[in-house]
Write an enzyme that holds these catalytic residues in place. Structure first.
Site, PDB file in Angstrom:
ATOM      1  N   ASP A 406       0.821  -1.208   0.000  1.00 31.49           N
ATOM      2  CA  ASP A 406       0.000   0.000   0.000  1.00 31.49           C
ATOM      3  C   ASP A 406       0.857   1.261   0.000  1.00 31.49           C
ATOM      4  O   ASP A 406       1.922   1.315   0.615  1.00 31.49           O
ATOM      5  CB  ASP A 406      -0.887  -0.018   1.250  1.00 31.49           C
ATOM      6  CG  ASP A 406      -1.761   1.212   1.370  1.00 31.49           C
ATOM      7  OD1 ASP A 406      -2.596   1.424   0.473  1.00 31.49           O
ATOM      8  OD2 ASP A 406      -1.591   1.966   2.343  1.00 31.49           O
ATOM      9  N   GLU A 459       1.130  -0.319  -5.093  1.00 30.93           N
ATOM     10  CA  GLU A 459       0.208   0.789  -5.341  1.00 30.93           C
ATOM     11  C   GLU A 459       1.070   2.047  -5.362  1.00 30.93           C
ATOM     12  O   GLU A 459       1.356   2.640  -4.327  1.00 30.93           O
ATOM     13  CB  GLU A 459      -0.856   0.884  -4.253  1.00 30.93           C
ATOM     14  CG  GLU A 459      -1.920   1.916  -4.597  1.00 30.93           C
ATOM     15  CD  GLU A 459      -2.471   2.669  -3.397  1.00 30.93           C
ATOM     16  OE1 GLU A 459      -3.493   3.353  -3.555  1.00 30.93           O
ATOM     17  OE2 GLU A 459      -1.875   2.604  -2.312  1.00 30.93           O
TER      18      GLU A 459
END
Length: 727
Positions: A406, A459
């Site tokens: 993330d 990401e």
């Protein structure tokens, strides 16, 4: 008996002494014959040492419960027990924790201290074990700046004076507690180096947690789950190779489905979620963070338990059973993992041992302005070992097939979401977080070396070069990168009314100018259906039929364009409302008219994507893609071919509601094309304005080719044709 200074006895009684092993437990008697045993038993009224079949009374050294006795020769490590009685309790016999020699040494943490330890969880944390013929739990915690550490829990009435830990070097404190077993709740209490203040913290390496809004760590026993996914694990590397299809169903476990408003358990989800994902045709489940987190509204992204599955959905073995069931159903499992920041909750990593241990002290580096959290100190070797070990743990102990990392951009840039003057340049004067860069490289290389075939996906929202390039070639070493630019461009375009689309047509084609610079995954993720962004359906203009037609075009183009796929749960239902993490998906729509037809359409898209090599076997180069016409902005029609070897699929998409007749599309001479899927099919909610089932190349030049096919193209439609054998 060996004399202990009054000041030390007072410090022990008050819970301020930092080296209990130097006083408590067995120590050679000054006479050289036998041992002096010292114990600390607050509230005791009578106590004795049981050794050699004898009972030797313990004598008071301090009124608050420090006692001692001398026993005869019992070797280097004497075997004895303590029998004691409090004023209002029965007599009981216990093993003295301080008679057990530490099973860890400073040398065991050399790799941890050097920042290259990928399995620190084998030593740190709470480990149920047998030592000296006695069952108990070994606790070990890294807290180098604490002046004292103690284990507290439901086994000692949360009294930090009872079980102070031994410092063993390398900043690690250790203590074996006999009689403690799996299921015990515990924390650590530290005295801070400044002011001697006390703080109570959950175990950073805890393998289980309390749940029910509690913050205690839980001693986890040895895993009892017997894995049955050998077939999957042996074939995983081949299944997840670059030429295989990858379509992930992104799931927030707490709101996928509920039972009477309560969370489903992992075992319940295994019976419902896995068959549903299989019916739709996904190859993988991608789970939003399942690590322990205190705040439901963070969706799991504010992690406090980097080694503990959240107790919301069951015990650790329940999660293992879920992953096992997914593998036996030929579904991979990718876990969302958050090494970029952590919350400031008092029981967590923040200011862990009374200092900024896991986070940088300077808020210009250590405080995350977007999420009001702390960032990790990537320059500290032990913090890097902590993160490497967390990543390894989920792959090794839970058979995760990949990690979606993330917020990578927030790790890479020192000025991420910061204004001038709010950040500190690196030692070269730049904005790059050089320590984070090295961490990501070492993480990816380390995981790929240890677990061939496991995927790491970034990401990463910027144009950082080489995110998916191998480390040996100067890249970060990820397998995949989320293509957020594609997502933003396509959704921005599809929001536009028909009359404005021609002007912005290049939003649809711009992504192909960089599509092969990285190994991309095309996401339609959870972030796009919350916080006022509206559901996918309600991003689309027009009335209900037009909105559904736009959505079918979006899905049809997404599945045909280069890049692996990810869809957030509910995409098959076309919800009217945004996603709400406190409620389940609107499952009634699964059988309602247009939503049900959309679900059937998505399932057919995914089936065809999986089974047709031209759509997935060559995702990362121009060898697998060829534009026919990327410039027809006036009519808003896209056309291209996907290829793999001798197999080809022709795709024609009309992003305008107008129907176009007699269009021609350049193809190879002598080819024939069989229609395999169209969004206009009535079973998918289409209007039935289907193009020809079979197209024959004619000697009519078009788009720089000697031959072409003639097609009538329905408004807001996408159609796929598979090439037959050239004549």
């Amino acid at each position: 008996m060996n004399r202990v200074p009054e000041s030390v006895l007072e410090a022990i009684a008050r819970g301020r002494f930092g080296d209990p092993g130097a006083v408590l437990g067995p120590h050679r008697a000054a006479s050289g014959d036998g041992h002096v045993v010292r114990v600390f038993l607050p509230g005791v009224v009578e106590a004795a040492v049981l050794a050699n079949g004898e009972r030797v009374p313990l004598e008071w050294l301090h009124a608050d419960g420090v006692l001692a006795a001398e026993i005869g020769g019992l070797g280097d490590v004497p075997d004895y027990r303590i029998r004691w009685r409090s004023e209002d309790g029965p007599e009981q016999t216990i093993d003295d924790p301080y008679r057990f020699v530490p099973s860890l040494r400073a040398a065991d943490f050399a790799d941890f201290a050097a920042g290259r330890d990928f399995r620190a969880y084998e030593r740190l944390g709470a480990h149920a074990m047998r030592q000296g013929g006695v069952d108990g739990v070994r606790f070990a915690v890294w807290a180098p700046n604490a002046t004292r550490a103690a284990v507290v829990g439901d086994f000692n009435d949360w009294n930090a004076r009872r079980h102070p830990m031994r410092p063993i070097g390398a900043g690690v404190w250790e203590l074996f507690l006999p009689g403690v077993a799996a299921g015990a709740h515990y924390k650590y209490e530290f005295r801070t180096p400044v002011g001697g203040r006390k703080s109570m913290k959950a175990d950073p390496f805890a393998f289980a947690s309390e749940g029910s809004r509690g913050t205690a760590s839980v001693v986890a026993g040895a895993p009892a789950h017997a894995w049955e996914d050998e077939k999957w694990m042996k074939s995983r590397a081949a299944r997840q190779a670059a030429d295989r299809p990858l379509a992930a169903y992104e799931v927030h476990v707490g709101s996928w489905r509920r039972a009477a408003g309560k969370w489903k358990t992992w075992r319940e989800l295994a019976k419902e979620l896995i068959p549903h994902a299989k019916w739709l045709g996904f190859t993988h489940l991608e789970l939003l963070p399942v690590m322990e987190h205190p705040f439901d509204g963070s969706w799991g992204y504010q992690v406090t338990g980097f080694f503990a599955p959240t107790a919301r959905f069951g015990a650790p073995d329940d999660l293992r059973a879920f992953v096992d069931a997914a593998h036996r159903a030929d579904l991979g499992v990718i876990l969302d993992w958050v090494p970029g920041h952590f919350p400031r909750d008092a029981h967590g990593l923040a200011f862990f041992d009374g200092t900024h241990l896991y986070e940088p002290a300077d808020p210009r580096v250590g405080y995350h302005p977007d999420w009001h959290t702390f960032e990790f100190d990537y320059s500290r070797p032990e913090v890097r070992s902590f993160l490497y070990s967390s990543a390894t743990y989920w792959i090794e102990r839970y058979h995760a097939d990949g990690l979606r990392v993330d917020a990578v951009a927030s790790m890479l840039y020192l000025d991420y979401s910061r204004k001038p003057g709010e950040w500190v340049p690196n030692e070269k004067g730049g904005r790059e977080n050089l320590h984070a860069v090295e961490l990501l490289k070492e993480l990816n290389d380390g995981l790929h070396e240890r677990f061939p075939g496991v995927l790491t996906c970034a990401e990463e929202s910027t144009s950082w070069p080489g995110v998916t390039r191998p480390v040996r070639e100067g890249g970060l070493g990820f397998d995949l990168k989320w293509n957020l630019g594609w997502m933003n461009d396509w959704l921005a375009f599809l929001r536009l009314p028909a009359e404005r689309r021609s002007k912005w047509f290049t939003k649809l084609t711009f992504g192909l100018t960089y599509a092969f610079e990285e190994k991309f995954l095309l996401p339609l993720s959870h972030d796009e259906v919350v916080h006022g962004k509206r559901s996918l359906l309600n991003k689309m203009p027009g009335g209900e039929p037009e909105r559904f037609a736009n959505l079918r075009v979006l899905y049809g183009c997404m599945m045909a364009l280069p890049g692996r796929k990810l869809l957030f749960m509910g995409s098959e239902l076309a919800p009217e409302a945004e996603w709400n993490h406190d409620d389940e998906l609107p499952w009634r729509r699964l059988t309602e008219g247009r939503p049900a037809e959309l679900g059937a359409y998505l399932a057919e898209l995914l089936r065809t994507y999986r089974e047709e090599p031209a759509l997935h076997a060559c995702e990362d180069s121009w060898d697998g893609f060829e534009w026919i016409d990327a410039d027809d902005a006036a009519r808003c029609v896209l056309s291209f071919v996907r290829k793999s070897g001798e197999r080809s699929v022709l795709v024609i998409a009309n992003l305008s509601p107008r129907r176009w007749t007699g269009m021609r599309f350049g193809v190879a001479p002598g080819t024939t094309w069989e229609r395999i899927l169209s969004s206009e099919e009535p079973r998918f909610g289409g209007g039935g304005d289907l193009p020809a089932e079979r197209l024959e190349a004619e000697a009519v030049p078009a788009h720089g080719r000697e031959a072409s096919v003639g097609v009538d193209v329905a408004g807001l439609s996408v159609t796929w044709w598979r090439a037959g054998s050239p004549r």
